[in-house]
Motif scaffolding. Structure first.
Motif, PDB file in Angstrom:
ATOM      1  N   ASN A 189     -31.981  77.878 -97.487  1.00 37.05           N
ATOM      2  CA  ASN A 189     -32.962  77.041 -96.492  1.00 37.05           C
ATOM      3  C   ASN A 189     -32.653  75.440 -96.659  1.00 37.05           C
ATOM      4  OD1 ASN A 189     -34.031  76.025 -99.160  1.00 37.05           O
ATOM      5  ND2 ASN A 189     -35.379  77.772 -99.338  1.00 37.05           N
ATOM      6  N   ALA A 190     -33.265  74.957 -95.882  1.00 39.46           N
ATOM      7  CA  ALA A 190     -33.035  73.612 -95.329  1.00 39.46           C
ATOM      8  C   ALA A 190     -33.568  72.719 -96.852  1.00 39.46           C
ATOM      9  CB  ALA A 190     -33.687  73.146 -94.086  1.00 39.46           C
ATOM     10  N   SER A 191     -34.634  72.996 -97.531  1.00 39.42           N
ATOM     11  CA  SER A 191     -35.011  72.448 -98.604  1.00 39.42           C
ATOM     12  C   SER A 191     -34.100  72.138 -99.653  1.00 39.42           C
ATOM     13  CB  SER A 191     -36.175  72.818 -99.115  1.00 39.42           C
ATOM     14  OG  SER A 191     -36.149  74.284 -99.489  1.00 39.42           O
ATOM     15  N   PHE A 192     -33.130  73.200 -99.971  1.00 38.92           N
ATOM     16  CA  PHE A 192     -32.100  73.269-100.960  1.00 38.92           C
ATOM     17  C   PHE A 192     -30.697  72.563-100.347  1.00 38.92           C
ATOM     18  CE2 PHE A 192     -33.216  77.499-102.708  1.00 38.92           C
ATOM     19  CZ  PHE A 192     -34.196  77.156-103.278  1.00 38.92           C
ATOM     20  N   LEU A 193     -30.820  72.609 -98.889  1.00 36.70           N
ATOM     21  CA  LEU A 193     -29.683  71.547 -98.575  1.00 36.70           C
ATOM     22  C   LEU A 193     -29.998  70.267 -98.558  1.00 36.70           C
ATOM     23  CD1 LEU A 193     -27.052  71.030 -96.938  1.00 36.70           C
ATOM     24  CD2 LEU A 193     -28.485  71.633 -94.976  1.00 36.70           C
ATOM     25  N   HIS A 194     -31.240  69.956 -98.496  1.00 34.04           N
ATOM     26  CA  HIS A 194     -31.607  68.514 -98.480  1.00 34.04           C
ATOM     27  C   HIS A 194     -31.622  68.015-100.108  1.00 34.04           C
ATOM     28  CE1 HIS A 194     -33.816  64.774 -97.478  1.00 34.04           C
ATOM     29  NE2 HIS A 194     -34.520  65.170 -98.329  1.00 34.04           N
ATOM     30  N   SER A 195     -32.000  68.852-100.951  1.00 32.63           N
ATOM     31  CA  SER A 195     -32.008  68.562-102.298  1.00 32.63           C
ATOM     32  C   SER A 195     -30.409  68.265-102.622  1.00 32.63           C
ATOM     33  CB  SER A 195     -32.400  69.400-103.312  1.00 32.63           C
ATOM     34  OG  SER A 195     -33.943  69.715-102.893  1.00 32.63           O
ATOM     35  N   HIS A 196     -29.440  69.184-102.148  1.00 33.10           N
ATOM     36  CA  HIS A 196     -28.028  69.058-102.766  1.00 33.10           C
ATOM     37  C   HIS A 196     -27.525  67.713-101.949  1.00 33.10           C
ATOM     38  CE1 HIS A 196     -23.833  70.014-102.842  1.00 33.10           C
ATOM     39  NE2 HIS A 196     -23.833  69.718-101.460  1.00 33.10           N
ATOM     40  N   LEU A 197     -28.028  67.398-100.855  1.00 34.26           N
ATOM     41  CA  LEU A 197     -27.370  66.191-100.146  1.00 34.26           C
ATOM     42  C   LEU A 197     -27.947  64.988-100.884  1.00 34.26           C
ATOM     43  CD1 LEU A 197     -28.048  66.806 -96.621  1.00 34.26           C
ATOM     44  CD2 LEU A 197     -25.700  66.898 -97.675  1.00 34.26           C
ATOM     45  N   GLN A 198     -29.097  64.950-101.313  1.00 35.46           N
ATOM     46  CA  GLN A 198     -29.411  63.851-102.271  1.00 35.46           C
ATOM     47  C   GLN A 198     -28.943  63.700-103.541  1.00 35.46           C
ATOM     48  OE1 GLN A 198     -33.756  64.223-102.563  1.00 35.46           O
ATOM     49  NE2 GLN A 198     -34.236  63.043-100.465  1.00 35.46           N
ATOM     50  N   ARG A 199     -28.735  64.878-104.066  1.00 32.21           N
ATOM     51  CA  ARG A 199     -27.806  64.712-105.411  1.00 32.21           C
ATOM     52  C   ARG A 199     -26.463  64.410-105.375  1.00 32.21           C
ATOM     53  NH1 ARG A 199     -30.537  69.661-106.116  1.00 32.21           N
ATOM     54  NH2 ARG A 199     -28.568  70.821-106.078  1.00 32.21           N
ATOM     55  N   ARG A 200     -25.737  65.216-104.388  1.00 32.51           N
ATOM     56  CA  ARG A 200     -24.355  64.885-104.470  1.00 32.51           C
ATOM     57  C   ARG A 200     -23.764  64.282-103.294  1.00 32.51           C
ATOM     58  NH1 ARG A 200     -22.770  67.040-109.219  1.00 32.51           N
ATOM     59  NH2 ARG A 200     -23.925  69.080-109.481  1.00 32.51           N
ATOM     60  N   HIS A 201     -24.427  63.867-102.264  1.00 31.34           N
ATOM     61  CA  HIS A 201     -23.701  63.153-101.276  1.00 31.34           C
ATOM     62  C   HIS A 201     -24.777  61.994-100.853  1.00 31.34           C
ATOM     63  CE1 HIS A 201     -21.096  66.476-100.926  1.00 31.34           C
ATOM     64  NE2 HIS A 201     -21.939  67.562-100.829  1.00 31.34           N
ATOM     65  N   SER A 202     -25.360  61.459-101.754  1.00 35.39           N
ATOM     66  CA  SER A 202     -26.291  60.163-101.475  1.00 35.39           C
ATOM     67  C   SER A 202     -25.538  59.068-101.009  1.00 35.39           C
ATOM     68  CB  SER A 202     -27.205  60.074-102.538  1.00 35.39           C
ATOM     69  OG  SER A 202     -26.441  59.477-103.963  1.00 35.39           O
ATOM     70  N   GLU A 203     -24.333  58.910-101.571  1.00 35.50           N
ATOM     71  CA  GLU A 203     -23.663  57.720-101.144  1.00 35.50           C
ATOM     72  C   GLU A 203     -22.652  58.034-100.044  1.00 35.50           C
ATOM     73  OE1 GLU A 203     -24.083  54.941-102.610  1.00 35.50           O
ATOM     74  OE2 GLU A 203     -25.483  55.889-103.935  1.00 35.50           O
ATOM     75  N   GLU A 204     -22.553  59.304 -99.509  1.00 37.04           N
ATOM     76  CA  GLU A 204     -21.668  59.680 -98.308  1.00 37.04           C
ATOM     77  C   GLU A 204     -22.037  58.802 -96.992  1.00 37.04           C
ATOM     78  OE1 GLU A 204     -18.817  61.254 -98.318  1.00 37.04           O
ATOM     79  OE2 GLU A 204     -18.941  62.115-100.336  1.00 37.04           O
ATOM     80  N   PRO A 205     -21.241  58.363 -96.297  1.00 38.69           N
ATOM     81  CA  PRO A 205     -21.664  57.581 -94.906  1.00 38.69           C
ATOM     82  C   PRO A 205     -22.067  58.860 -93.904  1.00 38.69           C
ATOM     83  CG  PRO A 205     -19.175  57.617 -95.094  1.00 38.69           C
ATOM     84  CD  PRO A 205     -19.659  58.245 -96.412  1.00 38.69           C
ATOM     85  N   LYS A 206     -22.965  58.419 -93.411  1.00 40.32           N
ATOM     86  CA  LYS A 206     -23.624  59.364 -92.275  1.00 40.32           C
ATOM     87  C   LYS A 206     -24.348  58.783 -91.439  1.00 40.32           C
ATOM     88  CE  LYS A 206     -27.394  60.881 -95.340  1.00 40.32           C
ATOM     89  NZ  LYS A 206     -26.921  60.024 -96.449  1.00 40.32           N
ATOM     90  N   LYS A 207     -24.629  59.423 -90.187  1.00 48.96           N
ATOM     91  CA  LYS A 207     -25.210  58.913 -89.228  1.00 48.96           C
ATOM     92  C   LYS A 207     -26.879  59.378 -89.458  1.00 48.96           C
ATOM     93  CE  LYS A 207     -21.596  58.402 -85.628  1.00 48.96           C
ATOM     94  NZ  LYS A 207     -21.043  59.060 -84.498  1.00 48.96           N
ATOM     95  N   SER A 208     -27.740  58.529 -89.770  1.00 51.06           N
ATOM     96  CA  SER A 208     -29.111  58.870 -90.048  1.00 51.06           C
ATOM     97  C   SER A 208     -29.878  59.577 -88.733  1.00 51.06           C
ATOM     98  CB  SER A 208     -30.013  57.715 -90.188  1.00 51.06           C
ATOM     99  OG  SER A 208     -30.026  56.795 -89.113  1.00 51.06           O
ATOM    100  N   GLN A 209     -29.594  59.066 -87.585  1.00 49.09           N
ATOM    101  CA  GLN A 209     -30.374  59.665 -86.284  1.00 49.09           C
ATOM    102  C   GLN A 209     -29.436  61.374 -86.377  1.00 49.09           C
ATOM    103  OE1 GLN A 209     -32.810  58.439 -85.163  1.00 49.09           O
ATOM    104  NE2 GLN A 209     -33.065  60.302 -83.720  1.00 49.09           N
ATOM    105  N   THR A 210     -28.208  61.307 -86.575  1.00 47.85           N
ATOM    106  CA  THR A 210     -27.813  62.840 -86.378  1.00 47.85           C
ATOM    107  C   THR A 210     -28.113  63.461 -87.399  1.00 47.85           C
ATOM    108  OG1 THR A 210     -25.977  61.750 -85.361  1.00 47.85           O
ATOM    109  CG2 THR A 210     -25.574  64.049 -86.188  1.00 47.85           C
ATOM    110  N   TYR A 211     -28.398  62.926 -88.673  1.00 44.72           N
ATOM    111  CA  TYR A 211     -28.666  63.718 -89.841  1.00 44.72           C
ATOM    112  C   TYR A 211     -30.114  64.270 -89.702  1.00 44.72           C
ATOM    113  CZ  TYR A 211     -29.849  64.930 -94.710  1.00 44.72           C
ATOM    114  OH  TYR A 211     -30.467  65.281 -95.821  1.00 44.72           O
ATOM    115  N   LYS A 212     -31.022  63.391 -89.068  1.00 40.73           N
ATOM    116  CA  LYS A 212     -32.316  63.645 -88.894  1.00 40.73           C
ATOM    117  C   LYS A 212     -32.491  64.828 -88.321  1.00 40.73           C
ATOM    118  CE  LYS A 212     -34.563  59.420 -90.268  1.00 40.73           C
ATOM    119  NZ  LYS A 212     -35.002  58.160 -90.189  1.00 40.73           N
ATOM    120  N   LEU A 213     -31.711  64.721 -86.857  1.00 45.73           N
ATOM    121  CA  LEU A 213     -31.876  65.795 -85.808  1.00 45.73           C
ATOM    122  C   LEU A 213     -31.239  67.173 -86.521  1.00 45.73           C
ATOM    123  CD1 LEU A 213     -30.686  63.768 -82.759  1.00 45.73           C
ATOM    124  CD2 LEU A 213     -32.977  64.633 -83.426  1.00 45.73           C
TER     125      LEU A 213
END
Length: 298
Positions: A189-213
């Motif tokens: 689910n999306a919540s697990f993906l969100h937690s994974h991104l915060q733990r592992r890829h918090s420093e990765e460059p990403k486009k905030s708008q695209t990520y939110k969409l």
């Protein structure tokens, strides 16, 4: 009387020898107890006759006055009466009495030593008891801490069981996976993906708008999938309900048909019986008429 006078004047008793003043004996411990090494003390001071004469022995024994005994215990135990003389003839004291007094003093000294040893043992036992109580308190705290940890582990186990049950339900419903855009990992689910991104890829460059969409799209997909699963479940339940109702209606119609059929059979049987009776009646009438005609012709 002669023997007593002989002793007062310094006569020697051949059966008794004067005990040496510096006698020392090794104390034998009683069975079951290990006493430390022990030696008798030397006695140099003479008895205090004035102090002893003030004690009423019979009264002390009658009243069980232990305080008086305790007051004179040290003096009686460690006084030296071996050099005492008879106040009348200045002769030495009776050797048997001296031996009796000496033995009594040694017994008292040994009993005092045993009392001190037992008191020390009692204090040591009390210390051990206090240490055991402290250890018991520590064990009780450890048990309480262990019970708290067990309770927390049980709660964590229940929570993980719920998560596993939810994942299994989503797998059975055909839920889609959520792929991480930065690695090869996928999540239910999306919540697990969100937690994974915060733990592992918090420093990765990403486009905030695209990520939110993308996150909103994933959430909408998840909600859509859940809604679809719920609708399918409701549809299945509705179909099952309609099927049950249809079978119930069919059973009811079949029962009514059989009942009508039985009623029609009974009705037809009654009508046939009536027709049969009518024909039999007409047949009998015709037979009677024929008989009359034959009689007339003859």
């Amino acid at each position: 009387g002669k023997e007593r006078k002989k002793r007062c004047h310094g006569g020697k008793n051949p059966r008794v020898a004067d005990p040496p003043a510096g006698m020392a004996a090794a104390a034998s411990p009683p069975p079951g107890a290990a006493l430390p090494p022990f030696q008798f003390r030397a006695r140099h001071e003479g008895p205090d006759w004035r102090r002893l004469s003030a004690v009423e022995v019979d009264r002390v024994a009658a009243e069980v006055n232990v305080a008086v005994l305790q007051e004179h215990l040290e003096h009686v135990t460690f006084c030296n009466a071996g050099r005492e003389r008879c106040p009348h003839c200045q002769g030495p004291a009776d050797p048997l009495l001296l031996k009796l007094l000496r033995l009594a003093q040694l017994c008292l000294e040994y009993l005092l030593h045993s009392q001190d040893y037992l008191s020390a043992q009692l204090r040591a036992g009390q210390e051990l008891l206090r240490a055991a109580d402290a250890h018991r308190d520590l064990l009780a705290k450890d048990v309480a801490r262990g019970a708290q940890q067990i309770r927390l582990l049980k709660e964590e186990c229940k929570r993980r069981k719920k998560i596993i049950a939810t994942q299994q339900m989503m797998l059975q419903a055909g839920a889609t996976y959520h792929q991480c855009q930065f690695c090869d990992k996928a999540f239910m689910n999306a919540s697990f993906l969100h937690s994974h991104l915060q733990r592992r890829h918090s420093e990765e460059p990403k486009k905030s708008q695209t990520y939110k969409l993308q996150e909103e799209i994933n959430q909408l997909k998840e909600q859509l999938q859940l809604t679809r699963s719920q609708l399918e479940a409701e549809q299945h339940d509705h179909i099952v309900k309609l099927s049950k109702e249809r079978r119930s209606k069919e059973e009811e119609i079949r029962h009514l048909f059989h009942k009508w059929k039985e009623e029609e059979k009974e009705k037809l049987a009654r009508e046939l019986e009536k027709v049969k009776d009518m024909f039999m009646k007409e047949f009998k009438e015709l037979t009677a008429k024929n008989s009359e005609l034959e009689n007339v012709s003859s």
